[in-house]
Design a protein around this motif. Structure first.
Motif, PDB file in Angstrom:
ATOM      1  N   ARG A 152      17.429   1.330  -5.462  1.00  0.00           N
ATOM      2  CA  ARG A 152      16.406   2.113  -6.165  1.00  0.00           C
ATOM      3  C   ARG A 152      16.633   2.069  -7.677  1.00  0.00           C
ATOM      4  O   ARG A 152      15.684   1.922  -8.456  1.00  0.00           O
ATOM      5  CB  ARG A 152      16.422   3.564  -5.668  1.00  0.00           C
ATOM      6  CG  ARG A 152      15.468   4.525  -6.376  1.00  0.00           C
ATOM      7  CD  ARG A 152      13.994   4.310  -6.003  1.00  0.00           C
ATOM      8  NE  ARG A 152      13.735   4.556  -4.597  1.00  0.00           N
ATOM      9  CZ  ARG A 152      13.428   5.746  -4.062  1.00  0.00           C
ATOM     10  NH1 ARG A 152      13.289   6.789  -4.834  1.00  0.00           N
ATOM     11  NH2 ARG A 152      13.222   5.871  -2.761  1.00  0.00           N
ATOM     12  N   ALA A 153      17.902   2.212  -8.092  1.00  0.00           N
ATOM     13  CA  ALA A 153      18.203   2.208  -9.531  1.00  0.00           C
ATOM     14  C   ALA A 153      17.847   0.854 -10.143  1.00  0.00           C
ATOM     15  O   ALA A 153      17.196   0.787 -11.197  1.00  0.00           O
ATOM     16  CB  ALA A 153      19.676   2.527  -9.764  1.00  0.00           C
ATOM     17  N   GLN A 154      18.242  -0.205  -9.493  1.00  0.00           N
ATOM     18  CA  GLN A 154      17.962  -1.533 -10.053  1.00  0.00           C
ATOM     19  C   GLN A 154      16.466  -1.829 -10.063  1.00  0.00           C
ATOM     20  O   GLN A 154      15.938  -2.383 -11.020  1.00  0.00           O
ATOM     21  CB  GLN A 154      18.719  -2.605  -9.259  1.00  0.00           C
ATOM     22  CG  GLN A 154      20.215  -2.570  -9.555  1.00  0.00           C
ATOM     23  CD  GLN A 154      20.988  -3.593  -8.753  1.00  0.00           C
ATOM     24  OE1 GLN A 154      20.988  -3.571  -7.521  1.00  0.00           O
ATOM     25  NE2 GLN A 154      21.640  -4.516  -9.448  1.00  0.00           N
ATOM     26  N   ASP A 155      15.769  -1.449  -8.986  1.00  0.00           N
ATOM     27  CA  ASP A 155      14.316  -1.661  -8.940  1.00  0.00           C
ATOM     28  C   ASP A 155      13.616  -0.858 -10.033  1.00  0.00           C
ATOM     29  O   ASP A 155      12.694  -1.355 -10.693  1.00  0.00           O
ATOM     30  CB  ASP A 155      13.757  -1.247  -7.572  1.00  0.00           C
ATOM     31  CG  ASP A 155      14.163  -2.215  -6.463  1.00  0.00           C
ATOM     32  OD1 ASP A 155      14.762  -3.266  -6.786  1.00  0.00           O
ATOM     33  OD2 ASP A 155      13.897  -1.915  -5.282  1.00  0.00           O
ATOM     34  N   THR A 156      14.049   0.393 -10.213  1.00  0.00           N
ATOM     35  CA  THR A 156      13.436   1.245 -11.240  1.00  0.00           C
ATOM     36  C   THR A 156      13.674   0.652 -12.630  1.00  0.00           C
ATOM     37  O   THR A 156      12.761   0.596 -13.465  1.00  0.00           O
ATOM     38  CB  THR A 156      14.011   2.673 -11.166  1.00  0.00           C
ATOM     39  OG1 THR A 156      13.825   3.179  -9.842  1.00  0.00           O
ATOM     40  CG2 THR A 156      13.332   3.598 -12.161  1.00  0.00           C
TER      41      THR A 156
END
Lengths: 295, 295
Positions: free
Chosen positions: B281-285
């Motif tokens: 989620r962090a990398q996608d965001t």
């Protein structure tokens, strides 16, 4: 057998405002600071370490407990030693409160939403690790952002002192600024006045206090602040070494003078590290303040 | 054999601004919040205790280290557990920094004199117990009162983010107020601009950042703030669950957009407690933010 008044006070412990008022009558209007900065610890012959910090704090606890209206530890000087320093602060708070001495923890916290909730719980909640009697708050995010702390303080019989008007020259850049005809400091005074209205109606001192410097000169008049009508206590730093005198307190606070708790750190702490000398200095300072402000 | 440039960088480690700029290019402009509030810890199946807090923090460290530009732990959620919670925070900061991930500790401290010196030493000094890369500061006592922290940050290669303009509705009461034709927020912007001038002259991102909400609407224009000329980074909370979008970032920051570090807590943390899901989620965001803000 308990009377109904006693039963009521068991259900609802006296508010911070009521307890502070009693303490000021008993001991005089002095709030003794605990400010273990590097220079002072060296002057006391202590290493600037956690062990030195603990020695400093325990000396203050022994000297001040039961002898002054309130004690104000400055959180920064404990936080500089990390979690170990915060543990010393917790012990200091516990020792003072065990002796029945009010503790105003100077943390100047201020935030919004769930974060403000957490700060409120941390220092004012019923499950707080080592709750003081009151904390200082900083309203850069607006007085209204402090609502969680003010409401929780009311619920748990604790108090807050919100920064309003400070003596440092840079403070004017924010605190004297004006919106819709009201200064920022005036906005904070208005918020506290509203929050103390219920206590005032009961004939009690409110539990929402303000921090107003002892050396702000004529700013109170210029900004049109009604300090006498605020209804809560004023914490006035800067008395003593920082230049605040009884005359400056009179000038700044006028008829609000009976609600002023004068904070002194350097002046009292310079009597250390002897416990006896510190205790004597604190009591003498409190008595002198009480006499000078009453006359 | 070391070149003179290497020798110089050993004597003077890269500034926070330079390091943040590199990290944002490498990972995208996301600052992942670590906000272990009660509701979120319950949603993760954790007890609201120090042990639960430690589990939460270590999960975040594992998920975020090496994967985002910066991580922002919110101090309040650790302080609520007292000194034991602060010890968990210290471990989180250490683990993230050991992985080379920048840590912006959200403490919103602000004071004057020796107290401000102590806060600066606590979080930005060379002997600080577990120093983050930057901290947030609150300027109710005036931007100038923060001088000890700003100067120490420059000396130790660290940074600060000063509260300027926040999204909460109560913030306007203070931040929009005007003195001598300049708003309080404008006063803070002017201070940061001056402190970043040397870095800007070297063609670098400054180390004095500002906190400006992603959802302040047209306040930047109304108050006449020159964000593009500020020269340092902007920390913009409120992206995601609090309503901030790429469009609102564009509207608020305009040409300053390349210097915006978007803070997201709830949106990212809601992917937990799975480390893999959090990391994804962090990398996608971060990737989505990088793409959307560059286009």
């Amino acid at each position: 057998m308990t009377t109904s008044a006693q039963a009521s006070s068991l259900r609802h412990p006296p508010s911070f405002g009521v307890r502070l008022h009693q303490a000021m009558r008993a001991h005089g209007p002095l709030c003794a600071g605990v400010d273990p900065h590097r220079g002072l610890m060296q002057a006391w012959g202590l290493d600037y370490t956690v062990a030195g910090l603990e020695r400093f704090a325990m000396t203050c606890a022994e000297a001040f407990a039961g002898r002054v209206a309130a004690v104000k530890p400055q959180s920064a000087f404990f936080e500089v030693f990390g979690s170990a320093g915060v543990a010393v602060l917790e012990r200091l708070v516990a020792d003072l409160r065990a002796a029945g001495t009010l503790v105003i923890l100077d943390v100047k916290r201020g935030d919004i939403g769930t974060t403000m909730d957490a700060y409120a719980e941390a220092f004012l909640g019923k499950d707080a690790p080592e709750p003081p009697d009151a904390i200082t708050l900083s309203p850069y995010l607006g007085y209204g952002s402090l609502r969680p702390a003010i409401d929780l303080a009311h619920a748990t019989g604790r108090g807050v002192f919100v920064l309003a008007l400070t003596s440092n020259p840079e403070g004017a850049d924010v605190q004297h600024a004006v919106l819709h005809g009201q200064s920022v400091a005036g906005h904070v005074v208005a918020g506290a006045t509203a929050d103390n209205a219920d206590a005032v109606a009961r004939g009690e001192l409110g539990s929402v206090g303000l921090v107003v410097g002892a050396t702000v000169g004529d700013a109170v008049d210029r900004l049109g602040l009604d300090l006498a009508g605020m209804g809560g206590p004023f914490l006035a730093p800067g008395v003593g070494a920082q230049g605040g005198t009884v005359e400056s307190l009179r000038r700044v606070f006028g008829t609000a003078l009976p609600h002023v708790l004068a904070a002194s750190s350097r002046e009292v702490l310079s009597a250390g590290p002897s416990v006896a000398a510190l205790a004597t200095r604190a009591q003498d300072t409190a008595a002198a303040l009480a006499e000078a402000l009453a006359s």
